[in-house]
Write a protein that holds these residues in place. Structure first.
Motif: not given
Length: 396
Positions: A174-178, A363-367, A376-384
Motif C-alpha cells: 500500500i505504501s508503494k502504491l500511494l 483520471g482513469q489511471l489514477y482511479n 489491498s487495504q480491505k485485505r490488510l483490514d481483514s488480516l488485522m
C-alpha cells in the motif's frame, strides 16, 4: 491440556537495559533498541534494528531469548506492551525492562501474552505516575502468567508471526502504491504553460490551458441543519467530522427526515467532498460504496459539482494533487478553528489538457491505482481483524 499458572518471578529472570538515547545514534555502528521504538515501530518479534550506536563499555547485548517492556511512557495503556528479541548481539538501551524466560517459556509467546488479554490489563495496573508513567520489574514480578506447554506456545507464536508477515507485506504494498499514485499526479500535471510534461498519453499533442476550478467543478456549500432536528434514523447527514484525515467518509452520523426540496443538499456515490473548517480543514474524500444510498450535505462541507464535458475522475486527480495543496495553504485561515471559503477554492487555477478525452485517461489511471489500494487495504483490514480476534480468544 490445561494451561499452567505461575508468577512471573518464577519463570523469568529480570534485568534492565543500559545507557543510550537518540543523541547517541550514528549512521554506522552496533544495532540498538531504544524504548521509543516499541511505540513508533512496534514489532512482535525483533530480529534487527536499523538504529545504530557506538558501543559503550558494559552495554547490555541480547542473546536472542529476551522480552523487553518499556520502563516509561505517556500512559499505562501505552507502556503495557512487550516485544521479543530473537537475534543476538543487539544492544538493549536504558528505560527497558528485560525479561529472560526460563526453558519452560518461549520468549515470543511471552511477549504476546503480556501484550494481550488479562496479563496486559494487570501489567497496566502496575504503572505509576501521571504525566509520565513508569513500570519497573520489581513492581510486576508477582504478575500471574498462564501458559501452555512449550510445543503449543511455539505453534501460537508461529501462527501470529505468519500473520504479521502478511500484514507487513500488505502495508509495504500500500505504501508503494500511494507513492506511485503521488508520482503519477506529479508527472501528469504541470505547474505552468512553460513546464514540459514528463509523462503523457500517446497521440495527445494539444496545449494545456489555464482554468479556474469553478470552471471545472464549482464548489457547492451545504445546508445548515438544526441540531435539535437531528434524528436516529432517516437520511444520513455528512458533517465535517465525517470527513476523515485518511480520505474516507466515516464516523458517527446524524440523520434527517426527507426534505420536500432537497436537490441542493443531496449527495451520492463517488461525489467528492472537502472539509471547509475544523480539524480536517482542506481534507478531501469520496463517497464510496454506498449502494445508491442518499446523503445530505451539512454546512461547512463542500461538494465539487459535476459539469458536462469535464471528467469527474480527473477532478479527483486535481484535488488530491500537490498543486491543490499549495494553493490551499495560501488561503487557509489558521487559528483555533481553521477554515477556508468556497470562493477561494473556486479561484484555484490549474493547467489542464484541452481535450476531455485526455483528462479522462489521466483520471482513469489514477482511479485504477486507487481501486488497487482499496482492495489491498480491505485485505490488510481483514488480516488485522483476524489477528486481533485470534489473540483475544487465546489470551482471555
Amino acid at each position: 491440556m490445561a494451561w499452567e499458572q505461575r508468577q512471573l518471578n518464577d519463570v523469568v529472570k529480570f534485568s534492565k537495559g543500559k545507557f543510550y538515547s537518540k543523541n547517541d545514534l550514528v549512521e554506522d555502528g552496533n544495532e540498538v533498541i531504544l524504548y521509543g521504538q516499541l511505540y513508533t515501530n512496534y514489532q512482535t518479534a525483533i530480529s534487527y534494528s536499523d538504529t545504530k550506536v557506538i558501543p559503550k563499555p558494559n552495554s547490555v547485548y541480547s542473546i536472542g531469548k529476551e522480552v523487553i517492556i518499556p520502563s516509561s511512557g505517556e500512559s499505562a495503556e501505552d507502556i503495557s506492551i512487550a516485544s521479543s528479541i530473537i537475534a543476538s548481539g543487539i544492544i538493549i538501551a536504558g528505560d527497558l525492562n528485560i525479561l529472560t524466560p526460563l526453558n519452560t517459556l518461549n520468549n515470543t509467546f511471552l511477549a504476546l501474552a503480556l501484550s494481550n488479554g488479562k496479563s496486559k490489563k494487570e501489567l497496566s495496573k502496575y504503572a505509576q505516575g501521571k504525566s509520565i508513567v513508569h513500570l519497573h520489574g520489581k513492581d510486576f514480578r508477582k504478575l500471574i502468567l498462564k501458559y501452555p506447554n512449550l510445543n503449543e506456545q511455539i505453534k501460537i507464536k508461529e501462527f501470529v508471526l505468519r500473520l504479521d508477515n502478511l500484514i507487513n507485506l500488505h502495508q509495504r504494498k500500500i505504501s508503494k502504491l500511494l507513492k506511485l499514485q503521488q508520482q503519477f499526479s506529479k508527472l501528469l500535471l504541470v505547474k505552468s504553460s512553460h513546464d514540459n510534461l514528463k509523462l503523457r498519453f500517446k497521440y495527445f499533442k494539444s496545449k494545456w490551458v489555464l482554468h479556474k476550478l469553478s470552471e471545472l467543478a464549482p464548489l457547492r456549500g451545504g445546508y445548515a441543519f438544526k441540531s435539535n432536528e437531528f434524528q436516529h434514523q432517516g437520511i444520513p447527514i455528512i458533517r465535517i467530522s465525517n470527513i476523515l484525515s485518511n480520505g474516507k467518509i466515516d464516523g458517527d452520523f446524524v440523520y434527517s427526515k426527507k426534505l420536500s426540496r432537497d436537490n441542493h443538499v443531496t449527495l451520492s456515490e463517488n461525489d467528492i467532498l472537502i472539509a471547509m473548517s475544523g480539524a480536517t480543514t482542506g481534507k478531501t474524500a469520496i463517497i464510496q460504496e454506498n449502494h445508491n444510498r442518499l446523503y445530505y450535505q451539512n454546512q461547512r462541507v463542500g461538494y465539487f459539482t459535476k459539469l458536462d464535458g469535464v471528467s469527474y475522475e480527473f477532478i479527483n486527480v486535481l484535488v488530491k494533487s500537490a498543486l491543490f495543496n499549495i494553493q490551499l495553504k495560501s488561503v487557509l485561515v489558521a487559528g483555533a478553528q481553521p477554515n477556508i471559503s468556497a470562493k477561494d477554492i473556486d479561484n484555484f487555477e490549474f493547467y489542464i489538457p484541452e481535450q476531455d478525452e485526455e483528462r479522462k485517461l489521466i483520471g482513469q489511471l489514477y482511479n485504477n491505482v486507487t481501486k488497487i489500494i482499496q482492495i489491498s487495504q480491505k485485505r490488510l483490514d481483514s488480516l488485522m481483524l483476524l489477528k486481533k480476534e485470534y489473540l483475544n480468544k487465546i489470551f482471555i
